[in-house]
Design an enzyme around this catalytic site. Structure first.
Site, PDB file in Angstrom:
ATOM      1  N   CYS A  99       0.912  -1.137   0.000  1.00 13.69           N
ATOM      2  CA  CYS A  99       0.000   0.000   0.000  1.00 13.69           C
ATOM      3  C   CYS A  99       0.952   1.187   0.000  1.00 13.69           C
ATOM      4  O   CYS A  99       1.968   1.166   0.723  1.00 13.69           O
ATOM      5  CB  CYS A  99      -0.859  -0.007   1.244  1.00 13.69           C
ATOM      6  SG  CYS A  99      -2.103   1.278   1.172  1.00 13.69           S
ATOM      7  N   HIS A 327       4.335   1.961   1.786  1.00 19.91           N
ATOM      8  CA  HIS A 327       4.327   2.040   3.248  1.00 19.91           C
ATOM      9  C   HIS A 327       3.907   0.738   3.929  1.00 19.91           C
ATOM     10  O   HIS A 327       3.618   0.719   5.117  1.00 19.91           O
ATOM     11  CB  HIS A 327       3.597   3.267   3.798  1.00 19.91           C
ATOM     12  CG  HIS A 327       2.183   3.449   3.361  1.00 19.91           C
ATOM     13  ND1 HIS A 327       1.731   4.634   2.852  1.00 19.91           N
ATOM     14  CD2 HIS A 327       1.103   2.633   3.377  1.00 19.91           C
ATOM     15  CE1 HIS A 327       0.435   4.527   2.582  1.00 19.91           C
ATOM     16  NE2 HIS A 327       0.029   3.333   2.883  1.00 19.91           N
ATOM     17  N   PRO A 376      -0.213  11.170   3.465  1.00 23.96           N
ATOM     18  CA  PRO A 376      -1.610  11.583   3.271  1.00 23.96           C
ATOM     19  C   PRO A 376      -2.251  11.841   4.626  1.00 23.96           C
ATOM     20  O   PRO A 376      -2.056  11.067   5.571  1.00 23.96           O
ATOM     21  CB  PRO A 376      -2.245  10.376   2.582  1.00 23.96           C
ATOM     22  CG  PRO A 376      -1.337   9.227   2.838  1.00 23.96           C
ATOM     23  CD  PRO A 376       0.010   9.748   3.192  1.00 23.96           C
ATOM     24  N   MET A 379      -9.379  13.438   4.678  1.00 30.63           N
ATOM     25  CA  MET A 379     -10.043  14.123   3.561  1.00 30.63           C
ATOM     26  C   MET A 379     -10.162  15.627   3.755  1.00 30.63           C
ATOM     27  O   MET A 379     -10.159  16.382   2.812  1.00 30.63           O
ATOM     28  CB  MET A 379     -11.451  13.574   3.383  1.00 30.63           C
ATOM     29  CG  MET A 379     -11.494  12.286   2.621  1.00 30.63           C
ATOM     30  SD  MET A 379     -13.177  11.809   2.279  1.00 30.63           S
ATOM     31  CE  MET A 379     -13.810  11.522   3.911  1.00 30.63           C
ATOM     32  N   HIS A 402       3.524   7.176   8.088  1.00 27.65           N
ATOM     33  CA  HIS A 402       2.904   6.978   6.780  1.00 27.65           C
ATOM     34  C   HIS A 402       1.619   7.770   6.589  1.00 27.65           C
ATOM     35  O   HIS A 402       1.142   7.906   5.459  1.00 27.65           O
ATOM     36  CB  HIS A 402       2.644   5.494   6.507  1.00 27.65           C
ATOM     37  CG  HIS A 402       1.359   4.968   7.089  1.00 27.65           C
ATOM     38  ND1 HIS A 402       1.036   5.037   8.429  1.00 27.65           N
ATOM     39  CD2 HIS A 402       0.291   4.369   6.503  1.00 27.65           C
ATOM     40  CE1 HIS A 402      -0.150   4.493   8.639  1.00 27.65           C
ATOM     41  NE2 HIS A 402      -0.633   4.074   7.488  1.00 27.65           N
ATOM     42  N   ALA A 404      -1.926   9.884   8.924  1.00 27.83           N
ATOM     43  CA  ALA A 404      -2.392  10.505  10.166  1.00 27.83           C
ATOM     44  C   ALA A 404      -2.552   9.467  11.271  1.00 27.83           C
ATOM     45  O   ALA A 404      -2.387   9.747  12.439  1.00 27.83           O
ATOM     46  CB  ALA A 404      -3.710  11.231   9.933  1.00 27.83           C
ATOM     47  N   GLY A 405      -2.885   8.255  10.898  1.00 27.10           N
ATOM     48  CA  GLY A 405      -3.128   7.222  11.901  1.00 27.10           C
ATOM     49  C   GLY A 405      -4.546   7.317  12.441  1.00 27.10           C
ATOM     50  O   GLY A 405      -5.008   8.403  12.794  1.00 27.10           O
ATOM     51  N   LYS A 478     -13.110   8.647  -3.961  1.00 24.22           N
ATOM     52  CA  LYS A 478     -12.985   7.481  -3.076  1.00 24.22           C
ATOM     53  C   LYS A 478     -13.854   6.342  -3.587  1.00 24.22           C
ATOM     54  O   LYS A 478     -14.882   6.566  -4.207  1.00 24.22           O
ATOM     55  CB  LYS A 478     -13.448   7.844  -1.660  1.00 24.22           C
ATOM     56  CG  LYS A 478     -12.471   8.721  -0.920  1.00 24.22           C
ATOM     57  CD  LYS A 478     -12.827   8.831   0.548  1.00 24.22           C
ATOM     58  CE  LYS A 478     -12.572   7.539   1.306  1.00 24.22           C
ATOM     59  NZ  LYS A 478     -11.173   7.081   1.224  1.00 24.22           N
TER      60      LYS A 478
END
Lengths: 479, 137
Positions: A99, A327, A376, A379, A402, A404-405, A478
């Site tokens: 990914c 990632h 990233p 949104m 990688h 925001a988590g 999306k």
């Protein structure tokens, strides 16, 4: 089991190896006080501690600031295992092998794109298959698919997709060495046949963004970024192909772990000794999945270029690939450990490679600056461009965060806001959204994620990646 | 009482099914899995697959059975709704599972399940059988 940790500095927390039986090394979490307090941290730290119990782990079991609960390995975990007497674990890569994220720059400004943004997002939605149950625009039989994953992005360029220059601008040049399609199951080939050039669903997306702020002008110039420029970010992975490969080996390694009498604290941490045939077989299949994901993002890029040209008719829009980063991966790398060159399988699960200056693995144009890294956000907020650093090489085996988590479960996110409300809220901010299933959009609400500003700032302060630019979404696609 | 419940996992989703015996719990569990993918009310029963799996222990058996259903769903673009468990014990499951092909005009595409996981996979047997599974979304 309760997990004890101590604060080493503002952004470094240690789980001492003495605190839990079986830990071979310390756990180290890069976070701040607030992130350490957040709900669910105890179980996550337990996962970091469990990884520290795996054979041949070098130095420490690491957690990036975006760490959250995973399977076996936490998401945001990094661990390096000695290539001779360590292990290889599919759980340390994840189901969605490679990914990853790529960033494409344009020579268009936000003002030029805004009047046609809705049309552009709609055209992208029309031309890029996404969402549940969707077939791609390519269909490959087993023999062709084997050829594709052996050849990587170069195979796709030969077939007429994308540009030659895309190869150099991709991590591993889009074709990682060490793959062997003969180690793929028929199931993986079956699941992969129709999914090249598809976006998927869940937290995968395509975003048209603008460069909101350049933070490091010198590095931004090298990356080709300037304020108000429009860029396009793609986040997706190896689709059903990679998921199946992980499942295949997760299952077989349950038995393999027993065969080699490995201590496995969690079934999702099933592993094989790095030097064993079973580990080599997984690696060969995993590399095929890495290449599949790069081809996937490469073909999506091809569709993006077609869509932009059809909406903005005429002219050269740039549309150059800045870089593409994985990632979820396990890579055989050489690192200096206590002054000695050491070969290790570096597992990055929800963590990005962040190699610093002078590394031969990085494209020549980025060897002064360190490699680009793309983070990233969610949104509604920001994404970031970072650069790898020398400090990362010694601190985290050349790794950084990688994304925001996640903070909230999908169930909880849907209780907080409805998908259609979220869409209206984002649209009121001027963001154009097209999503396959509006009710599920709520699962990806900004509130469900940690603050990416905070995550990225911690990585910057620790020195494992440096901030280059902040990006903001204009349009979102999306599944 | 609903046949299954969803459970929490930060990035993903779990299903908990409780039945009077293993067969009922399995059937409800599988329905729960497909409820993540689509609105199961809209699935009609038009076609069936015979699905048989074996394993060395009960948890792995449940994993293998759900994984097989997921594989059939993904490769045949098929949605299952009805699960007749002909035989289920510690080592094997023999079942006939029915539903229809995915139709984008008819079936909502809610979430994509990437994989079945071993995370929290538990089968508890006392006077009822309860099974917990988490799925990677």
């Amino acid at each position: 089991m309760p997990v004890t940790y101590e604060k080493v500095s503002d952004y470094i927390f240690k789980i001492p190896k003495e605190s839990q039986a079986g830990m071979l090394v310390d756990g180290v979490v890069y976070a701040d006080d607030e992130l350490m307090q957040q709900a669910g941290t105890e179980e996550v730290l337990g996962q970091v501690a469990n990884v520290a119990k795996l054979k041949g782990i070098i130095k420490k079991s690491m957690a990036m600031p975006d760490i959250h609960l995973g399977y076996g390995f936490a998401v945001g975990g990094v661990a390096a295992f000695d290539a001779r007497d360590g292990i290889l674990s599919p759980g340390g890569v994840g189901f969605d092998i490679n990914c990853g994220v790529r960033l494409i720059r344009t020579n268009l400004t936000a003002e030029q794109v805004k009047p046609k943004l809705k049309e552009l997002i709609h055209e992208l939605a029309r031309s890029i298959p996404k969402g549940v149950g969707t077939k791609g625009r390519l269909s490959l039989g087993p023999a062709d698919l084997k050829e594709a994953v052996a050849g990587g992005v170069s195979w796709a360029v030969d077939k007429g997709y994308g540009r030659d220059s895309d190869v150099e601008a991709c991590e591993e040049k889009g074709t990682m060495a060490g793959g062997d399609p003969e180690h793929l199951s028929m199931r993986a080939l079956e699941r992969g046949r129709n999914q090249l050039g598809t976006l998927g669903a869940g937290n995968h997306f395509l975003e048209v963004q603008r460069v909101h702020q350049v933070i490091n002008q010198e590095i931004a110039d090298v990356f080709g970024l300037n304020e108000n420029q429009v860029v396009i970010m793609v986040h997706t992975g190896s689709r059903g192909f990679g998921h199946q490969i992980c499942t295949d080996f997760l299952k077989s390694m349950q038995e393999t772990s027993r065969k080699y009498e490995l201590f496995i604290p969690d079934r999702q941490l099933a592993a094989a000794p790095a030097a064993s045939e079973e580990a080599k077989s997984y690696y060969k299949a995993m590399v095929c999945a890495m290449n599949y994901a790069w081809i996937n993002r490469h073909i999506i890029t091809h569709f993006i270029r077609q869509a932009v040209k059809s909406i903005f008719k005429g002219g050269n829009f740039g549309l150059e690939l800045i870089y593409d980063v994985a990632h979820n991966s396990a890579k055989l790398e050489e690192h200096s450990v206590d002054g000695k060159a050491t070969k290790a399988y570096v597992h990055r699960k929800g963590a990005t490679r962040a190699f610093g200056p002078e590394k031969k693995e990085v494209p020549e144009k980025y060897r002064q600056t360190g490699q680009p890294v793309f983070i990233p956000g969610d949104m509604g907020r920001s994404s970031f461009v970072l650069a790898g650093t020398e400090k990362a090489m010694t601190e985290t085996f050349g790794s950084t965060c990688h994304g925001a988590g996640r903070l909230l479960s999908r169930k909880r996110a849907k209780k907080m806001i409805r998908g259609d409300e979220l869409k209206r809220k984002l649209e009121s901010q001027g963001i154009v959204i097209e999503a396959g299933h509006i009710p599920s959009l709520a699962e990806e609400a900004p509130e469900a994620y940690k603050d990416v500003n905070e995550v990225v700032e911690i990585c910057h302060q620790v020195g494992i990646s440096s901030k280059v630019a902040q990006l903001k979404p204009m349009g979102v696609l999306k599944g | 009482m609903p046949p299954f419940e969803t459970t929490e996992h930060t990035a993903d989703i779990g299903i908990k099914a409780t039945g009077k015996n293993l067969s009922k719990a399995l059937s409800d569990l599988a329905l729960g899995m497909f409820s993540i993918i689509t609105c199961v009310d809209k699935i009609e029963v038009k076609e069936c697959f015979e699905i048989e799996v074996g394993a060395g222990d009960l948890e792995t058996l449940v994993f293998n059975w759900l994984d097989e259903l997921l594989y059939q769903h993904q490769t045949n673009n098929f949605l299952f709704k009805d699960f007749l468990i002909k035989e289920a014990n510690e080592k094997s499951i023999i079942s006939r599972c029915c539903g229809e092909k995915y139709d984008e005009q008819k079936h909502a595409a809610k979430s994509e399940i990437k994989a079945v996981t071993f995370y929290g996979l538990k089968v508890k047997k006392d006077d009822r059988v309860q099974i917990n599974v988490t799925f990677d979304i």
